[in-house]
Structure formats: C-alpha cells, structure tokens
Design a protein around this motif. Structure first.
Motif, PDB file in Angstrom:
ATOM      1  N   UNK A  48     -32.944   9.746 -60.089  1.00 20.56           N
ATOM      2  CA  UNK A  48     -32.752  11.138 -60.509  1.00 20.56           C
ATOM      3  C   UNK A  48     -33.899  12.012 -60.031  1.00 20.56           C
ATOM      4  N   UNK A  49     -35.115  11.506 -60.161  1.00 25.08           N
ATOM      5  CA  UNK A  49     -36.277  12.285 -59.728  1.00 25.08           C
ATOM      6  C   UNK A  49     -36.280  12.478 -58.212  1.00 25.08           C
ATOM      7  N   UNK A  50     -35.930  11.411 -57.474  1.00 24.04           N
ATOM      8  CA  UNK A  50     -35.889  11.513 -56.007  1.00 24.04           C
ATOM      9  C   UNK A  50     -34.869  12.551 -55.566  1.00 24.04           C
ATOM     10  N   UNK A  51     -33.703  12.564 -56.184  1.00 22.58           N
ATOM     11  CA  UNK A  51     -32.684  13.555 -55.843  1.00 22.58           C
ATOM     12  C   UNK A  51     -33.195  14.962 -56.153  1.00 22.58           C
ATOM     13  N   UNK A  52     -33.899  15.107 -57.278  1.00 20.15           N
ATOM     14  CA  UNK A  52     -34.418  16.422 -57.651  1.00 20.15           C
ATOM     15  C   UNK A  52     -35.438  16.966 -56.676  1.00 20.15           C
ATOM     16  N   UNK A  53     -36.114  16.091 -55.946  1.00 23.65           N
ATOM     17  CA  UNK A  53     -37.117  16.543 -54.976  1.00 23.65           C
ATOM     18  C   UNK A  53     -36.493  17.223 -53.762  1.00 23.65           C
ATOM     19  N   UNK A  54     -35.174  17.157 -53.633  1.00 22.70           N
ATOM     20  CA  UNK A  54     -34.505  17.847 -52.526  1.00 22.70           C
ATOM     21  C   UNK A  54     -34.421  19.353 -52.749  1.00 22.70           C
ATOM     22  N   UNK A  55     -34.687  19.798 -53.975  1.00 22.67           N
ATOM     23  CA  UNK A  55     -34.578  21.226 -54.279  1.00 22.67           C
ATOM     24  C   UNK A  55     -35.572  22.039 -53.460  1.00 22.67           C
ATOM     25  N   UNK A  56     -36.837  21.607 -53.416  1.00 25.59           N
ATOM     26  CA  UNK A  56     -37.867  22.392 -52.716  1.00 25.59           C
ATOM     27  C   UNK A  56     -37.597  22.510 -51.212  1.00 25.59           C
ATOM     28  N   UNK A  57     -37.251  21.419 -50.481  1.00 28.57           N
ATOM     29  CA  UNK A  57     -36.919  21.595 -49.060  1.00 28.57           C
ATOM     30  C   UNK A  57     -35.715  22.499 -48.838  1.00 28.57           C
ATOM     31  N   UNK A  58     -34.723  22.420 -49.722  1.00 29.14           N
ATOM     32  CA  UNK A  58     -33.553  23.285 -49.574  1.00 29.14           C
ATOM     33  C   UNK A  58     -33.928  24.751 -49.774  1.00 29.14           C
ATOM     34  N   UNK A  59     -34.798  25.016 -50.766  1.00 29.28           N
ATOM     35  CA  UNK A  59     -35.274  26.394 -50.943  1.00 29.28           C
ATOM     36  C   UNK A  59     -36.102  26.843 -49.746  1.00 29.28           C
TER      37      UNK A  59
END
Length: 612
Positions: A48-59
C-alpha cells in the motif's frame, strides 16, 4: 530478567519490573504464535505504501506537462492514474491495518491472560508486602496504556516506518542528491529522539510507581475510614494522600514539559530538511540535471515525510509509556511460580476447581532428596518455618500430620501463626523452609472468612467449583450446607443474580455459598480459616452446622474462631508464637491445665461446652 523489587515511600516492597531486554524477549514470545498474521499485515502495508509513492511522480508529471505548454488532453492519463493509486492504496491500507490491529488485540489478550493467571498465583505475603495499590495500578492503568498503544500506536507506527523507508528510497531514485539533502534533518531528529527516550523511560516508570502509591494510599484511607475517624487521623491521612497526589502531578507536569520540548526540536528538523531539498532542487533545475516536475516531486516527497516522521517520533511518547507499562506487566508474569504448589487455584471462598496435590512442596530453602508421604497419612507438615521478611518469623519448624478423614482444629491467640500455617497447607502460601506432603492426586480447597460472591446468577457462582454440575447437584450441595431453603426463596431461585449490583447476600449466607462450592469441588482436604467468623452469634451455630456437614468424610484443617469448633474436632493443635505447644483431643487438653485449658477458660466463661 527483572529488576529487583524496590521499596515504595511507605516501605512496601513493590512488585518487580522487567528489564528492557526481558520485555523485548517477552514481546517476541507473545507475537511468535501469530508470525503469519504479522508478516501478511506488514506485507500488505508495504504494498500500500509503495503504491502511494506514485502520487508524487504523477504530480510532477502534471507540473512538467503544464510547464511545457502541452495539450490539456495529456493530463488525462496522470489524473486517471492518480485516482487508481488512491483507490488501490486505500483498500490495501485498510486490509493491512486490519491485520495489524488483529495481531495487536490477539497479543494483548494473550498478555492479559498470562498476567491474570500469574497474579492469581502470587503468594499472599508477596501481595501484602507490595500492597494492593501496586497490583491494582498494573491491572488497570498499565494494561489500559498497553491496550491503547496496541489499538492506535502500533498500526500507525508500522505504517509510518514503512512510509519513511520507502519515501527515502524514492528520493534516491529521483536523484541521490535529493536524498542527501533530506538526510540533513536526520541528525536533529535522532538527537531529539535520543534526548526524549533517555528522559521518558525513567519518567514514565516513575509516574506509574507514583500512581500506584497514590492508589494504595487512597485504598488504605477509604478502606479504613472508620478506624481513621475513630483515632482522629483524618489530617494525617489527608496529608499523605495529598503528598502522593502532589508527586503524581509533579511527574505529570514534567512529562508535559518533556513533550513540548520534543515537538519544538522536531519543527527545527523539518525546517532544515525542507530548506535543503528546495535549495538542492533549485541548483539541479538550474544546471539542467532534473526537470521542474522532478524537483517538485522531490519537495513533495520530503513534505510527505512530515506526517510519518513526526508520527513515528511522537508515537515514541505512547511507545515509551506503553513500554514502561509492559515492563511492569512482564515483571509480574515472570515472577517465579511456587514450587509444585499443594493447592489448586481455589480462591478464598473455595470457588474454583481444586488441583491435585503433588508428592512434595518445597520451600525456597529446602534441599535434599524428595520426601515421601508416610503410609496412611493424608497430609504431613514437616519442619515448616515461615517469615514475612527478615526478622519477622511467624512459624518455627512446625510439624503436623493429618490422618485420612481426621478433623484437626488449630487454636491459639491472635498472631500465633494459625492462618499462615493454614495457607501453607492449602498451598496458597509458600513456606520459607520445610515441606508439605500428600498422596498424589489429592486435592484441596481453602475457605476463609473473606468470602467473595461473584457477579452472576447463584447457579453460575456455584458452578465455579464444578462447571459441569447439574441443577440437581447444585441443589444437593446447597441442601448439604442447609442453604437450600433460602436459595429457593430468592426472587428467581438459583437464577437470581447475586454479587455486585445483584441480590445482596448477608455474610452468613455468603459463607454457606462458599461451603456449597466446597461440597461441589469435592476435595480430599479442606482448609477452613475462620470460615464462620463473619457470622454473628445468632448465625454462628448455623454456619458451624453447615461447615460440619461440608467437611463430612474429608480430611480437614480448621482454624477455629470459636472453640466450639475445637470441641467438635477429632484433635486440637495449639499454636503459640509460631510453635506447636499442645496437641490432642479437646477433653484431654482441657483437663491438662496447659495453654489450651487457659484459652478454654477465657473463652467459655459461663458457657456450657456442647457435646462433641
């Protein structure tokens, strides 16, 4: 390993506290049976945490699209991916936290069971030396603190630590220089954590001790209110309670100041880290090493660390408090069990199922080969001595044999050691030296004058002695002790709720209930420690008849509150200053003009002795 017991302000010898190493080992042992649940929960949280780290690159990608002036349609994919990331992360986090919470509750339940089991096994003198407040504070405040940490701190701490580690890894993937800039905050955070931990562990441990001492003082003052007023000691006891309360408040305020200093240092670390990441981003973008979107992602990554880093460090507050409470609980669970106790867990009212009596009970100073019971003896007490502390001997090499089916009455003046010897024979108390032996498979129940009526129906209270007892057997036990008439006359008969909040039983009826539990338990040996003392003169004869019926066919040791019980016994043993000074039938000792004759004259006066 536990720290040795230390005295409280009033000289009480508090129960031990486990060392940090022993506390960690005990925690690992508690978790070990549920390793699979722990690994699964942590694994799902990592995902779950690893998936959440995709938010910053997408932003960051969105920032680059806008900065480059690309068509608005290029934003569709990043936005859809952001929605998908949020959904997946939410579901996975819920599953992971649920499993971690289940693990915590399971471990907490296991700890509670072990604590209660061990607390019930503690020798009476050990509890007396510690005081009721110490154990009460552990079973209430410390258990509550650990439970709170398990339910809130443990899941949040697990998620925070994972977020920190994975976010730092993501910073390194963007550019290792972003990671180096972010790590400038770490020395301040580590120093803050070390500064806090070094002060918090001792402070919270002292706070728990102070709360225990405060509860002990309140219990003594309120419990002995009549005596306090009778001797006009209100001012002294009020000052003692106020003094202990002041100490508890002082420690609480120290903990508040400690937390305020902790937060202040964390804000400094945040400022240093964020400033370093922004400066590194400015240089890297200016040199063309990274895009604006990448620098934005790095800044967002570090900003996202504020929550988990602060949460992890702030949770040190709960963790340290819970660790102090856990150490106090483990200190009790690690207490050495009595060596092969004679009695089972029959409480003061004889309410629990008795356990087999082993071949030998050995005190701490007993050495040499195992001593076998003499043929034909039901119970043999050999050279038993006991002291409640250095220079406080109570029994001196007492030897006594109870033959099968024999009823032996213990008599003597107050302080002679009667109750201590009775508790040792029952296995509730461990002797300082000597042995108590009995045939293998024998069982024992202790009934004292301090009877507890458990909350629940009268039938449930009785079935504490034998859970599988039928209603007919319950009525039979009540009939044996002459209690069936009043039991059936209760509002709902045997289904009447008794105990706290239920139908009140007077002392005589409560004692008959305890004797009925003894009948249901069916022990080979029964020990009665002034079991009829709570009844008034009118109820004494009724209770004595009940006790006589309950003891029929059993070997019995009776601490006689009234010498009528000695008259009815097969043999009378007289204790004086912890030593056996006389032993024999009532008539023989009464005519011998010894200590028993003097007791008899002082007690009987104009009374006419009943026939045995």
């Amino acid at each position: 390993m536990t720290t040795p017991p230390h005295p409280a302000d009033d000289g009480a010898e508090l129960l031990p506290v486990a060392t940090p190493a022993r506390t960690r080992a005990a925690l690992r042992a508690l978790i070990r049976p549920d390793r699979g649940l722990a690994l699964t929960g942590i694994g799902v949280l990592v995902a779950a945490t690893a998936v959440g780290l995709l938010v910053q690159p997408l932003l960051g990608r969105i920032v680059d699209i806008v900065a480059d002036g690309r068509p608005a349609g290029d934003l569709t994919l990043p936005v859809v991916l952001l929605v998908a990331v949020a959904a997946v992360q939410g579901v996975a986090t819920t599953i992971g936290l649920t499993r971690i919470a289940r693990l915590g509750e399971t471990v907490l339940a296991r700890l509670r069971e072990r604590f209660v089991e061990r607390a019930l096994d503690l020798p009476a003198d050990r509890l007396e030396r510690a005081g009721a407040g110490d154990l009460t504070a552990r079973v209430t405040g410390d258990v509550a603190r650990v439970a709170e940490a398990v339910r809130s701190a443990l899941p949040e701490l697990a998620r925070s630590v994972l977020a920190i580690l994975l976010t730092l890894g993501a910073l390194a993937l963007l550019d290792v220089r972003f990671l180096l800039a972010a790590l400038l905050a770490v020395p301040v955070q580590l120093l803050t954590a070390r500064w806090y931990v070094n002060r918090a562990l001792t402070l919270y441990a002292d706070q728990r001790v102070a709360n225990g001492a405060q509860q002990q003082q309140l219990l003594e003052t309120i419990g002995g209110a009549v005596t306090v007023r009778g001797h006009r000691l209100e001012e002294q006891h009020t000052e003692r309670a106020a003094g202990r309360s002041r100490k508890a408040v002082e420690l609480t305020m120290r903990s508040v100041n400690l937390v305020l200093g902790f937060y202040g240092r964390l804000h400094i670390a945040e400022y240093i880290g964020l400033a370093a990441v922004l400066i590194a981003g400015f240089w890297l973008v200016r040199d063309g090493a990274v895009s604006i979107g990448t620098a934005t992602a790095a800044a967002l990554y570090f900003h996202s660390l504020f929550g988990p880093v602060n949460a992890a460090l702030v949770l040190l507050d709960d963790a340290q408090s819970a660790a102090a409470g856990l150490a106090r609980l483990v200190g009790v669970t690690d207490l050495a069990r009595p060596a092969e106790p004679v009695a089972g867990k029959a409480g003061p009212a004889g309410g629990a199922e008795p356990a087999p009596v082993p071949q030998q009970q050995t005190g701490p100073q007993q050495t040499g080969p195992q001593q076998r019971t003499a043929p034909g003896a039901a119970v043999a007490v050999h050279a038993v001595s006991h002291a409640y502390g250095p220079g406080r001997p109570v029994l001196h090499e007492v030897s006594l044999t109870l033959r099968p089916g024999e009823h032996v009455a213990l008599v003597g003046t107050s302080g002679a050691g009667k109750s201590t010897l009775a508790r040792i024979v029952a296995g509730v108390q461990q002797p300082t030296a000597g042995t108590v032996t009995a045939p293998a498979g024998a069982s024992v129940v202790l009934v004292t004058q301090e009877v507890h009526v458990f909350t629940g129906s009268l039938a449930e209270d009785l079935r504490l002695a034998r859970p599988d007892a039928t209603d007919a057997e319950l009525r039979g036990a009540l009939s044996t002790v002459h209690a069936l008439d009043w039991a059936e006359a209760l509002p709902d008969g045997l289904d009447t709720v008794v105990g706290e909040g239920g139908h009140r039983l007077d002392p005589a009826r409560a004692q008959q209930l305890a004797l009925a539990r003894l009948v249901l338990a069916g022990p080979a040996l029964a020990v009665l420690d002034e079991a009829t003392a709570e009844a008034g003169s009118a109820g004494a004869r009724v209770l004595e008849r009940s006790a006589e019926a309950a003891l029929a066919g059993r070997t019995a040791l009776i601490v006689a509150h009234r010498l009528t019980q000695a008259v009815a016994a097969d043999r009378v043993v007289v204790l004086e200053a912890g030593r056996v000074v006389e032993s024999g039938p009532h008539d023989e000792l009464r005519d011998a003009e010894g200590p028993y004759a003097a007791l008899w004259r002082a007690w009987s006066g104009s009374r006419t002795a009943p026939h045995p």
